[in-house]
Design a protein around this motif. Structure first.
Motif, PDB file in Angstrom:
ATOM      1  N   MET A   1      -8.070   2.467  -1.936  1.00 58.02           N
ATOM      2  CA  MET A   1      -7.390   3.201  -0.870  1.00 58.02           C
ATOM      3  C   MET A   1      -8.413   3.781   0.100  1.00 58.02           C
ATOM      4  O   MET A   1      -9.315   4.490  -0.324  1.00 58.02           O
ATOM      5  CB  MET A   1      -6.618   4.350  -1.517  1.00 58.02           C
ATOM      6  CG  MET A   1      -5.869   5.218  -0.554  1.00 58.02           C
ATOM      7  SD  MET A   1      -4.407   4.417   0.014  1.00 58.02           S
ATOM      8  CE  MET A   1      -3.469   4.337  -1.477  1.00 58.02           C
TER       9      MET A   1
ATOM     10  N   TRP B   1      -6.559   7.559   4.263  1.00 57.68           N
ATOM     11  CA  TRP B   1      -5.171   7.508   3.824  1.00 57.68           C
ATOM     12  C   TRP B   1      -4.890   8.589   2.788  1.00 57.68           C
ATOM     13  O   TRP B   1      -3.779   9.123   2.736  1.00 57.68           O
ATOM     14  CB  TRP B   1      -4.849   6.150   3.209  1.00 57.68           C
ATOM     15  CG  TRP B   1      -4.923   5.016   4.171  1.00 57.68           C
ATOM     16  CD1 TRP B   1      -5.655   4.968   5.331  1.00 57.68           C
ATOM     17  CD2 TRP B   1      -4.238   3.778   4.085  1.00 57.68           C
ATOM     18  NE1 TRP B   1      -5.478   3.761   5.948  1.00 57.68           N
ATOM     19  CE2 TRP B   1      -4.613   3.005   5.211  1.00 57.68           C
ATOM     20  CE3 TRP B   1      -3.370   3.223   3.162  1.00 57.68           C
ATOM     21  CZ2 TRP B   1      -4.138   1.729   5.427  1.00 57.68           C
ATOM     22  CZ3 TRP B   1      -2.897   1.944   3.375  1.00 57.68           C
ATOM     23  CH2 TRP B   1      -3.267   1.212   4.496  1.00 57.68           C
TER      24      TRP B   1
ATOM     25  N   HIS C   1       6.361   0.044  -1.766  1.00 51.50           N
ATOM     26  CA  HIS C   1       6.074   0.268  -0.342  1.00 51.50           C
ATOM     27  C   HIS C   1       5.668   1.725  -0.167  1.00 51.50           C
ATOM     28  O   HIS C   1       6.403   2.632  -0.561  1.00 51.50           O
ATOM     29  CB  HIS C   1       7.318  -0.046   0.496  1.00 51.50           C
ATOM     30  CG  HIS C   1       7.159   0.309   1.936  1.00 51.50           C
ATOM     31  ND1 HIS C   1       6.452  -0.478   2.819  1.00 51.50           N
ATOM     32  CD2 HIS C   1       7.585   1.376   2.644  1.00 51.50           C
ATOM     33  CE1 HIS C   1       6.473   0.091   4.003  1.00 51.50           C
ATOM     34  NE2 HIS C   1       7.151   1.225   3.933  1.00 51.50           N
ATOM     35  N   TYR C   2       4.507   1.931   0.392  1.00 46.85           N
ATOM     36  CA  TYR C   2       4.007   3.291   0.621  1.00 46.85           C
ATOM     37  C   TYR C   2       3.760   3.484   2.108  1.00 46.85           C
ATOM     38  O   TYR C   2       3.116   2.657   2.745  1.00 46.85           O
ATOM     39  CB  TYR C   2       2.709   3.526  -0.166  1.00 46.85           C
ATOM     40  CG  TYR C   2       2.865   3.318  -1.647  1.00 46.85           C
ATOM     41  CD1 TYR C   2       3.434   4.300  -2.447  1.00 46.85           C
ATOM     42  CD2 TYR C   2       2.479   2.129  -2.255  1.00 46.85           C
ATOM     43  CE1 TYR C   2       3.604   4.105  -3.817  1.00 46.85           C
ATOM     44  CE2 TYR C   2       2.648   1.927  -3.613  1.00 46.85           C
ATOM     45  CZ  TYR C   2       3.213   2.914  -4.398  1.00 46.85           C
ATOM     46  OH  TYR C   2       3.390   2.722  -5.739  1.00 46.85           O
TER      47      TYR C   2
ATOM     48  N   ALA D   1      -0.049   3.523   8.982  1.00 48.24           N
ATOM     49  CA  ALA D   1      -0.581   2.958   7.745  1.00 48.24           C
ATOM     50  C   ALA D   1       0.520   2.774   6.711  1.00 48.24           C
ATOM     51  O   ALA D   1       1.172   3.742   6.303  1.00 48.24           O
ATOM     52  CB  ALA D   1      -1.659   3.857   7.177  1.00 48.24           C
ATOM     53  N   THR D   2       0.746   1.566   6.356  1.00 48.84           N
ATOM     54  CA  THR D   2       1.677   1.267   5.270  1.00 48.84           C
ATOM     55  C   THR D   2       0.957   0.384   4.263  1.00 48.84           C
ATOM     56  O   THR D   2      -0.034  -0.263   4.602  1.00 48.84           O
ATOM     57  CB  THR D   2       2.945   0.544   5.766  1.00 48.84           C
ATOM     58  OG1 THR D   2       2.551  -0.661   6.404  1.00 48.84           O
ATOM     59  CG2 THR D   2       3.745   1.405   6.719  1.00 48.84           C
ATOM     60  N   TYR D   3       1.523   0.340   3.073  1.00 47.28           N
ATOM     61  CA  TYR D   3       0.806  -0.258   1.955  1.00 47.28           C
ATOM     62  C   TYR D   3       1.873  -0.941   1.085  1.00 47.28           C
ATOM     63  O   TYR D   3       2.759  -0.276   0.564  1.00 47.28           O
ATOM     64  CB  TYR D   3       0.174   0.932   1.246  1.00 47.28           C
ATOM     65  CG  TYR D   3      -0.835   0.710   0.199  1.00 47.28           C
ATOM     66  CD1 TYR D   3      -2.169   0.578   0.532  1.00 47.28           C
ATOM     67  CD2 TYR D   3      -0.465   0.718  -1.137  1.00 47.28           C
ATOM     68  CE1 TYR D   3      -3.117   0.441  -0.459  1.00 47.28           C
ATOM     69  CE2 TYR D   3      -1.409   0.582  -2.114  1.00 47.28           C
ATOM     70  CZ  TYR D   3      -2.742   0.441  -1.779  1.00 47.28           C
ATOM     71  OH  TYR D   3      -3.676   0.316  -2.769  1.00 47.28           O
ATOM     72  N   ASP D   4       1.812  -2.247   0.997  1.00 47.76           N
ATOM     73  CA  ASP D   4       2.855  -2.994   0.277  1.00 47.76           C
ATOM     74  C   ASP D   4       2.258  -3.807  -0.868  1.00 47.76           C
ATOM     75  O   ASP D   4       1.245  -4.475  -0.678  1.00 47.76           O
ATOM     76  CB  ASP D   4       3.576  -3.949   1.226  1.00 47.76           C
ATOM     77  CG  ASP D   4       4.512  -3.220   2.139  1.00 47.76           C
ATOM     78  OD1 ASP D   4       4.123  -2.964   3.297  1.00 47.76           O
ATOM     79  OD2 ASP D   4       5.611  -2.873   1.707  1.00 47.76           O
TER      80      ASP D   4
ATOM     81  N   ASN E   1       1.169   1.853  -8.242  1.00 43.47           N
ATOM     82  CA  ASN E   1      -0.221   1.657  -7.850  1.00 43.47           C
ATOM     83  C   ASN E   1      -1.017   2.950  -7.868  1.00 43.47           C
ATOM     84  O   ASN E   1      -2.198   2.952  -8.163  1.00 43.47           O
ATOM     85  CB  ASN E   1      -0.269   1.037  -6.455  1.00 43.47           C
ATOM     86  CG  ASN E   1      -1.526   0.239  -6.260  1.00 43.47           C
ATOM     87  OD1 ASN E   1      -1.836  -0.636  -7.054  1.00 43.47           O
ATOM     88  ND2 ASN E   1      -2.273   0.564  -5.226  1.00 43.47           N
TER      89      ASN E   1
ATOM     90  N   ASN F   1      -2.857  -5.317  -1.349  1.00 42.08           N
ATOM     91  CA  ASN F   1      -3.065  -3.906  -1.014  1.00 42.08           C
ATOM     92  C   ASN F   1      -2.741  -3.476   0.405  1.00 42.08           C
ATOM     93  O   ASN F   1      -2.011  -2.525   0.598  1.00 42.08           O
ATOM     94  CB  ASN F   1      -4.503  -3.500  -1.333  1.00 42.08           C
ATOM     95  CG  ASN F   1      -4.697  -3.357  -2.813  1.00 42.08           C
ATOM     96  OD1 ASN F   1      -4.280  -2.385  -3.389  1.00 42.08           O
ATOM     97  ND2 ASN F   1      -5.275  -4.360  -3.419  1.00 42.08           N
ATOM     98  N   LEU F   2      -3.283  -4.120   1.346  1.00 42.48           N
ATOM     99  CA  LEU F   2      -3.158  -3.579   2.693  1.00 42.48           C
ATOM    100  C   LEU F   2      -2.476  -4.546   3.639  1.00 42.48           C
ATOM    101  O   LEU F   2      -2.871  -5.685   3.762  1.00 42.48           O
ATOM    102  CB  LEU F   2      -4.543  -3.262   3.262  1.00 42.48           C
ATOM    103  CG  LEU F   2      -5.361  -2.235   2.511  1.00 42.48           C
ATOM    104  CD1 LEU F   2      -6.758  -2.180   3.064  1.00 42.48           C
ATOM    105  CD2 LEU F   2      -4.719  -0.875   2.618  1.00 42.48           C
TER     106      LEU F   2
ATOM    107  N   ILE G   1      -1.540  -3.549   7.198  1.00 43.61           N
ATOM    108  CA  ILE G   1      -1.448  -2.486   8.200  1.00 43.61           C
ATOM    109  C   ILE G   1      -0.746  -3.016   9.442  1.00 43.61           C
ATOM    110  O   ILE G   1      -1.082  -4.073   9.963  1.00 43.61           O
ATOM    111  CB  ILE G   1      -2.844  -1.985   8.588  1.00 43.61           C
ATOM    112  CG1 ILE G   1      -3.568  -1.453   7.358  1.00 43.61           C
ATOM    113  CG2 ILE G   1      -2.763  -0.918   9.663  1.00 43.61           C
ATOM    114  CD1 ILE G   1      -5.017  -1.151   7.611  1.00 43.61           C
TER     115      ILE G   1
END
Lengths: 416, 211
Positions: A282, A286, A331-332, A346-349, A392, B89-90, B92
């Protein structure tokens, strides 16, 4: 793979970034992190065994179910009540009585061919048995008659209400043998006293016989369908968010124990404040943001419960067990994040990456009201407590709620 | 590490000998890091990717064919670990005004090698989607079809991301006035003049100046 391109920019970077191994000196801290990974990987191996255990138990449940269905199909209709809960008319029960008594009498007559002394004792015993059997039959007939006269129609009511009628017919059909009575050696003078004494204990013997008939560990199977709003929190229920879940369960009841497994699909939402969510890989920027999580989870529980209350059509079970979470999609959303290059959303999948085998403790209570022999109503308050970090970010994700649903008996088990 | 020693270390690693695992890790640390750092935003992330790669190395060492070069096998695993990092992970949602900005031709690029530190810093500044495609295409030599399959994106997206990555890198070279030694002269540069807090868009202005 292709040949290296002739793009000038690509070439500039390709050449400039090659042979750079000397630029990175070894760091002991990286090896420490590596060792942790290796240790964790070593611990994961027993999980494989657990998976095999779960699969084995599930397979056994289904095998038992299959066996039960087959044996039920092949079983002749020997009982006085049909599988759908309806009972034979009391008149039929009454018709059976002289036959049974007659059989006893025939046996008694056959016994007359024995020695004189033994004949006397046997005859006395048979007389006692005959008297008791007649008494039992009369009692069953009286109960059945009483129920019939009260206007009770067994074809339109549930299984639990027909139970007394069935019991009456069962009582009427019970045959008591001399061995059941554990008779002492009888003398001609003591016969009358013994008959009285034995009649007094008839009730206990009948109860014992009925209980014996019902004590066979024949499993009863049912499907349970439930749905509920799911209250989720990753901060000990300080910040609760609403999700939802639906599930299908196969239950197997053996006496008072209920074993269940199945599958549930849950949407788990939760939020965490700035700096409280920290996942591997990460970016530091974030971690300073608050996060809103939206996770789709496949929940495979393995539960056991015990019936603590059962009266008429109502029953209450208390249960526990372990669940495995398969994180189908995580999904974050970290909101707007800034770094040296700019500001962005910022998203995190993640999909299908995290799974927590038997990592969640289930606690529940189930209230069941039987609407008819097949259908029952279920109300189930539950609480799910993680034994390991979930998702996660390895958060302490707790869930609670009250599931509503119904159960459907898929096997015609003996009535309670 | 010589061939014989490598063979001995690998055999020990297969028996989960932690000391020998550390030796292998230490011997190829720099090589692995030099790959992973290109796919990561910083060294911390690079170390995470690299360790995931080494975990795959240690758990799949029995699959390694000793007839083939170990470094090539290790390098491929590190690239795969980097791709896994991207995939899992990312993602964006990154927006900018690249389309509105003027195209910078390769004529403005310096003719000589640039410093490694400058190049890696520029690559790390790329958004991850652009950075991954640029690395796979420009450095590793993958085709767009291979990249699309690896990253689960369309070939069109792969091409678009490569184009945007190149544009950004050209601008960074120009913006920062990065040049090869002795090539001072006429430069063009791009400056960030506005960052919108509402749309999160970055506005660039193309400036020409003489140093």
């Amino acid at each position: 793979m292709k040949e290296p391109g002739k793009n000038k920019l690509d070439q500039l970077f390709r050449e400039g970034l090659s042979n750079a191994e000397d630029k990175y000196a070894y760091r002991e801290s990286d090896w420490s992190a590596m060792e942790e990974l290796l240790d964790e990987d070593g611990k994961k191996k027993p999980v494989g065994l657990w998976v095999r255990w779960i699969s084995g138990i599930a397979a056994l449940l289904f095998l038992a179910f299959g066996w039960y269905l087959v044996s039920e199909k092949n079983k002749p209709q020997q009982q006085n009540y049909a599988a759908n809960g309806r009972v034979k008319k009391p008149a039929t029960v009454a018709q059976n009585i002289p036959d049974q008594t007659g059989q006893q009498q025939t046996r008694a007559e056959q016994a007359n061919a024995g020695s004189t002394k033994k004949l006397g004792l046997t005859k006395a015993g048979e007389l006692v048995v005959s008297a008791i059997n007649q008494s039992v039959a009369r009692r069953g007939q009286a109960v059945a008659k009483e129920i019939k006269e009260s206007g009770f129609n067994p074809s339109v009511v549930g299984d639990s209400l027909t139970a007394p009628l069935r019991q009456a017919s069962e009582i009427a059909s019970i045959e008591i043998k001399p061995d059941d009575l554990n008779m002492p050696a009888l003398t001609n003078t003591g016969i009358n006293d013994t008959v009285v004494q034995l009649k007094g204990s008839t009730k206990a013997i009948i109860k014992s016989k009925v209980a014996k008939d019902h004590s066979g560990a024949v499993p009863a199977f049912a499907l349970a369908f439930t749905g509920s709003p799911d209250l989720n929190s990753a901060s000990a229920f300080k910040d609760v968010q609403l999700g939802k879940n639906v599930s299908v369960m196969l239950t197997m009841q053996v006496n008072k124990w209920v074993f269940s497994t199945g599958a549930g699909y849950a949407v788990k939402n939760y939020g965490l404040g700035p700096g409280k969510y920290n996942a591997p890989l990460m970016p530091a920027s974030w971690a300073q943001s608050s996060v809103a999580a939206d996770c789709k989870v496949l929940d495979i529980p393995l539960n056991v419960s015990y019936q603590v209350f059962s009266k008429g059509r109502n029953a209450i079970n208390l249960g526990t067990g372990l669940s495995s979470y398969f994180m189908l999609r995580e999904h974050y959303d970290f909101g707007t994040v800034s770094n040296s290059y700019g500001t962005y959303q910022a998203t995190y999948d993640i999909s299908n990456k995290n799974k927590h085998i038997l990592g969640i403790l289930n606690l529940n209570a189930t209230y069941q009201r039987q609407l008819n022999p097949k259908l029952g109503l279920l109300v189930q308050p539950y609480y799910k407590l993680p034994l390991t970090g979930i998702g996660n970010g390895k958060v302490d994700l707790q869930s609670a709620g009250v599931a509503l649903g119904f159960s459907w008996n898929i096997s015609s088990a003996k009535p309670k | 590490m010589g061939e014989a020693e490598l063979k001995r270390v690998i055999e020990a690693c297969l028996k989960q000998d932690r000391k020998q695992q550390k030796m292998l890790y230490k011997a190829y640390y720099g090589f692995a890091m030099s790959i992973c750092i290109r796919y990561a935003g910083n060294r911390y992330e690079a170390a995470e990717i690299m360790n995931q790669g080494f975990l795959k190395v240690f758990t799949n060492l029995h699959k390694y064919d000793p007839q083939r070069p170990f470094m090539a096998w290790l390098g491929r695993i590190m690239i795969n670990a980097s791709v896994d990092y991207y995939r899992s992970n990312l993602k964006i949602a990154y927006q900018d005004d690249l389309e509105k900005a003027e195209h910078i031709s390769d004529d403005n690029l310096p003719d000589q090698k640039l410093l490694y530190e400058d190049l890696i810093a520029m690559v790390q500044k790329l958004p991850q989607a652009y950075r991954t495609v640029f690395n796979l295409y420009a450095i590793e030599g993958y085709t767009h079809e291979e990249i699309a399959a690896a990253l689960n994106i369309s070939t069109g997206t792969s091409k678009s991301n490569l184009f945007k990555a190149r544009e950004k890198l050209r601008r960074m070279i120009a913006e920062n006035g990065i040049k090869s030694p002795g090539s001072y002269g006429e430069m063009s540069t791009i400056q960030v003049v506005a960052i919108s807090n509402i749309t999160h868009r970055i506005t660039f202005v193309h400036n020409e100046f003489i140093r």
